[in-house]
Design an enzyme around this catalytic site. Structure first.
Site, PDB file in Angstrom:
ATOM      1  N   SER A 142     -13.445   0.046   0.872  1.00  0.00           N
ATOM      2  CA  SER A 142     -12.925   0.103   2.235  1.00  0.00           C
ATOM      3  C   SER A 142     -14.052   0.431   3.189  1.00  0.00           C
ATOM      4  O   SER A 142     -15.042   1.065   2.811  1.00  0.00           O
ATOM      5  CB  SER A 142     -11.838   1.179   2.340  1.00  0.00           C
ATOM      6  OG  SER A 142     -11.459   1.396   3.686  1.00  0.00           O
ATOM      7  N   TYR A 155      -8.791   9.931   1.523  1.00  0.00           N
ATOM      8  CA  TYR A 155      -8.921   8.491   1.286  1.00  0.00           C
ATOM      9  C   TYR A 155     -10.374   8.050   1.381  1.00  0.00           C
ATOM     10  O   TYR A 155     -10.868   7.318   0.513  1.00  0.00           O
ATOM     11  CB  TYR A 155      -8.062   7.718   2.293  1.00  0.00           C
ATOM     12  CG  TYR A 155      -8.127   6.223   2.106  1.00  0.00           C
ATOM     13  CD1 TYR A 155      -7.584   5.620   0.977  1.00  0.00           C
ATOM     14  CD2 TYR A 155      -8.739   5.404   3.059  1.00  0.00           C
ATOM     15  CE1 TYR A 155      -7.645   4.243   0.791  1.00  0.00           C
ATOM     16  CE2 TYR A 155      -8.803   4.030   2.885  1.00  0.00           C
ATOM     17  CZ  TYR A 155      -8.256   3.455   1.756  1.00  0.00           C
ATOM     18  OH  TYR A 155      -8.325   2.096   1.574  1.00  0.00           O
TER      19      TYR A 155
END
Length: 262
Positions: A142, A155
């Site tokens: 990501s 995250y």
């Protein structure tokens, strides 16, 4: 370009980006193995892949956070299919909350799925790829692993780990004929945000940055034929991430201002 006779395994393949990767690989003639916890949904993806490819497709249930489940998946794949040519580690989830109020039990869950489970599964198939001296591992990381923002502490930590793991793994496996690609997308219009952001406001706030999962899947599948080191999208976030590294003060300004929409 085609992937005829290539076996492509995708985790988190029941919906969203994972399902789109399955479909795009099937369109190129690949033998697709879709894996996820939701057995009914991967069954539907399997049938669509068979229709698109005109060849066999498979659906195997797996919980990547459970090593025993990963072991069982590996045995099924090797018994019924025989090999995996391209492994796409797509399974993962995120929760966007302030760290001070974050339930750290959920942090353990996130690391087990996004990082540790991915490592266990990768090692299984990488050993076989290395023995055959061919293969390709694609890890879906990501942009959060390059440029952290508020409310993404856990995250981002998992995706920084995926990026570091992938970079080292690439160097280890290259002499053995196995390629490693890291995909670093910004926000993608999938059900990922149903859990990450239940309010549903984040995607609206970053509308101009949101990626179409079908287009992203096409880029990932093109990369299966001609492996690259990284896929970074959208371009504006790739540039911002470089600023984040090269010019830390400007990077913090971008991360805490323009791109801080959670």
């Amino acid at each position: 370009m085609n992937l005829e006779d290539k076996v492509v395994l995708v985790t988190g393949g029941s919906a969203g980006l994972g399902a789109q990767i399955c479909y795009e690989a099937a369109k190129q003639g690949a033998i697709v193995i879709t894996c996820a916890r939701r057995i009914q949904m991967i069954g539907e993806v399997k049938e669509e892949c068979k229709r698109l490819s005109g060849t066999e497709a498979y659906a195997f249930q797996v919980d990547v956070s459970d090593p025993d489940s990963v072991d069982a998946l590996y045995e099924k794949v090797m018994d019924e299919v025989g090999r995996v040519d391209v492994l796409v580690n797509n399974a993962g989830f995120g929760i966007f909350e302030d760290f001070l109020s974050f339930d750290l039990g959920k942090a353990y869950d996130m690391f087990e799925v996004n990082v540790l489970g991915m490592m266990v599964l990768t090692q299984k198939f990488a050993l076989d790829m290395a023995e055959r001296r061919q293969g390709h591992i694609i890890n879906i990381a990501s942009m959060a692993g390059k440029m952290a923002t508020a409310k993404s502490t856990i995250y981002s930590a998992t995706k920084f780990a995926v990026l570091g793991f992938s970079n080292a793994l690439r160097l280890e496996l290259k002499p053995l004929g196995v390629a490693v690609t890291t995909v670093n997308p910004g926000p993608v219009a999938t059900d990922f945000f149903d859990k990450a952001d239940p309010s549903g406001s984040y995607l609206e706030k970053v509308d101009q940055l949101v990626l179409d999962p079908t287009k992203l899947a096409k880029a990932i599948v093109r990369n299966m034929k001609y492996p690259k080191r990284e896929i970074n999208k959208p371009v504006i976030l790739e540039i911002a991430a470089k600023f984040y590294t090269l010019f830390p003060t400007i990077g913090d300004y971008l991360a805490s201002g323009i791109f801080n929409k959670k």
